[in-house]
Design an enzyme around this catalytic site. Structure first.
Site, PDB file in Angstrom:
ATOM      1  N   LYS A 139       0.844  -1.202   0.000  1.00 41.02           N
ATOM      2  CA  LYS A 139       0.000   0.000   0.000  1.00 41.02           C
ATOM      3  C   LYS A 139       0.875   1.246   0.000  1.00 41.02           C
ATOM      4  O   LYS A 139       1.911   1.288   0.672  1.00 41.02           O
ATOM      5  CB  LYS A 139      -0.915  -0.026   1.237  1.00 41.02           C
ATOM      6  CG  LYS A 139      -1.964   1.087   1.263  1.00 41.02           C
ATOM      7  CD  LYS A 139      -2.892   0.952   2.466  1.00 41.02           C
ATOM      8  CE  LYS A 139      -3.927   2.077   2.502  1.00 41.02           C
ATOM      9  NZ  LYS A 139      -4.862   1.940   3.624  1.00 41.02           N
ATOM     10  N   SER A 183      -9.945   2.347   2.647  1.00 37.37           N
ATOM     11  CA  SER A 183      -9.002   3.036   1.786  1.00 37.37           C
ATOM     12  C   SER A 183      -8.046   2.087   1.077  1.00 37.37           C
ATOM     13  O   SER A 183      -7.405   2.465   0.109  1.00 37.37           O
ATOM     14  CB  SER A 183      -8.191   4.026   2.619  1.00 37.37           C
ATOM     15  OG  SER A 183      -7.362   3.342   3.551  1.00 37.37           O
ATOM     16  N   SER A 220     -10.594   0.206   6.939  1.00 44.27           N
ATOM     17  CA  SER A 220      -9.934   0.279   5.632  1.00 44.27           C
ATOM     18  C   SER A 220      -9.249  -0.998   5.177  1.00 44.27           C
ATOM     19  O   SER A 220      -8.749  -1.054   4.062  1.00 44.27           O
ATOM     20  CB  SER A 220      -8.919   1.427   5.619  1.00 44.27           C
ATOM     21  OG  SER A 220      -9.587   2.661   5.559  1.00 44.27           O
TER      22      SER A 220
END
Length: 490
Positions: free
Chosen positions: A79, A159, A183
């Site tokens: 990420k 997210s 998330s």
């Protein structure tokens, strides 16, 4: 040979050990898959092909000698919130344009020490603020899933949408992700993948771009419960550079798999039956209860009375901490700089151009609730509510509940642009934010498909630092429900 990208992480690990294929072959297969799919899915914002090939060659050399770590030669996606030395790390924000850190986050350092291979950096909501991956400066990620008979694009959740989409589309064996209010778990549920938010303090936050420091926690997203267990073992550690990381031994999570759940007490909270919850979410929940009961678990009705205050309290605490954390992005030392007549003008121009609309909204909310006249009325009160939420869970666990079962999301994946009201978007996290407010571990496991053929997940919530029980129970659900894979259209 079967398509190597379709393997689970555990299968790939075993294949490498058996010398069925090399890490170089495995890595090349994933780089080819990314090249073909990424223009349509937009999961990666940076692909580190040369670095991946070098790491794979080094892994093959170690494997040839009979050496190698727990993740030796296994290609992962990272990420864009995790600092990776010399590699694009921008939290998918314009304000961090061109930023390449001179250091490595503790979590990624742990992965590389165990032999993992980095394929690249994954798309996400800007500064991890969003529930649909529509706030990224690099454009939205497209969910690999489609409704039955439809070509309409869908969001992967947020997210960590890039992480979930990359795993669901077989563009990596597993991915790092972070969870501040859901998330990891929400995008995992919307893409038919498994995601765990560990207990706060289980993984170091050092080198992870901060959103809300008392809520943020790193964790993995992968294809299966076993894959998540393998990844978390490597990601978790105590770290002198993060004083909130906890000095407890990291268990062998994989060893918890396969154990019977007979006699475990599973709590079902009444407060999670929210108004307007779709019938198929309720049916999925009941199906999960039935599977666990069949496996010998005892189902217990519990009450978590302060649940209804979790979302409003979260949207005071998280923006307050974000406004403080994001004050460091000013255009002076790194990233974007938009000139002005003086330094204040430069700050204002840089922040106005660099931060997206959702990030600006949360900074403004946070600054407001921390301002002199409102601190007690909002921030202090929200922290008191947070204590009560945690107490609800403590009482349930003290009463002998081993884990809690709830839905992961209030609905299946939706189309980009479908939800425009910020409050309606925030409601996507209604089942997940309590876990962050209480600092507990939470896991999302795929459990079924919606009427339109989209994946739906169930959430398991555990005692602090008892991720092992979550993996144990999640595997029972996974075996009963089966695996869910998207039909390839990309």
């Amino acid at each position: 040979m079967t398509d190597l990208t379709n393997l689970t992480l555990a299968e790939a690990r075993d294949g490498l050990k058996a010398k069925s294929f090399s890490s170089a072959e495995l890595t090349e297969a994933f780089l080819g898959a990314i090249e073909a799919a990424n223009p349509k899915i937009n999961a990666y914002v940076a692909v580190t092909g040369d670095q991946a090939r070098d790491m794979a060659m080094a892994s093959d050399a170690r494997l040839a000698k009979g050496e190698g770590g727990a993740l030796e030669g296994l290609p992962l996606g990272i990420k864009d919130l995790f600092a990776t030395k010399g590699v694009h790390t921008q939290a998918c924000s314009h304000i961090l344009d061109g930023f390449k850190p001179e250091y490595e986050s503790t979590v990624t350092s742990n992965l590389w020490a165990d032999g993992a291979v980095m394929l690249g950096k994954l798309n996400m909501d800007e500064f991890a603020m969003g529930s649909s991956n529509e706030t990224s400066y690099y454009g939205n990620v497209v969910n690999p899933w489609r409704k039955t008979g439809s070509d309409q694009a869908l969001v992967p959740g947020g997210s960590s949408g890039g992480s979930a989409a990359a795993v669901a589309a077989s563009l990596c064996l597993g991915a790092t992700a972070t969870d501040t209010g859901g998330s990891i778990r929400q995008p995992a549920a919307l893409t038919g993948t498994v995601g765990i938010k560990p207990t706060y303090g289980r993984c170091s936050r050092w080198g992870v771009v901060a959103f809300a420091s008392s809520l943020d926690q790193a964790g993995p997203i992968a294809k299966t419960v076993r894959d998540c267990a393998i990844l978390l073992k490597s990601m978790a550690s105590v770290d002198a550079k993060d004083t909130t990381s906890v000095d407890l031994p990291v268990p062998d999570y994989e060893a918890a798999l396969g154990k019977s759940v007979k006699g475990l007490r599973i709590g079902i909270p009444a407060e999670y039956r929210v108004d307007g919850m779709p019938a198929e979410i309720e049916a999925l929940w009941q199906q999960g209860i039935a599977w666990l009961k069949d496996a010998g678990a005892e189902i217990v009705n519990i009450s978590l009375p302060h649940t209804k205050y979790a979302l409003p309290a979260y949207y005071i605490v998280a923006p307050a901490e974000a406004s403080s954390n994001l004050a460091r992005y000013d255009g002076v030392r790194y990233g974007l700089r938009v000139p002005g007549n003086d330094i204040v003008d430069m700050y204002e121009n840089t922040r106005a151009a660099g931060f997206g609309q959702e990030v600006q909204r949360r900074i403004l909310i946070g600054t407001y609730v921390l301002s002199a006249g409102y601190y007690d009325a909002y921030y202090l009160k929200a922290q008191k509510v947070r204590t009560l939420i945690k107490r609800d869970f403590d009482l349930a666990f003290e009463a002998g509940v081993d884990a809690i079962l709830t839905p992961a999301t209030p609905d299946a994946a939706f189309a980009p642009g479908e939800i425009t009201d910020p409050v309606a978007m925030y409601l996507n996290d209604i089942f997940t934010v309590t876990v962050n407010m209480a600092g507990l571990p939470g896991l999302s496991v795929p459990a079924g498909l919606s009427a339109s053929g989209l994946p739906l997940g169930l959430q398991l919530i555990g005692r602090p630092f008892d991720e092992e029980t979550l993996f144990q129970v999640a595997e029972v659900i996974e075996k009963a429900a089966g695996r869910f894979t998207a039909s390839r259209w990309w």
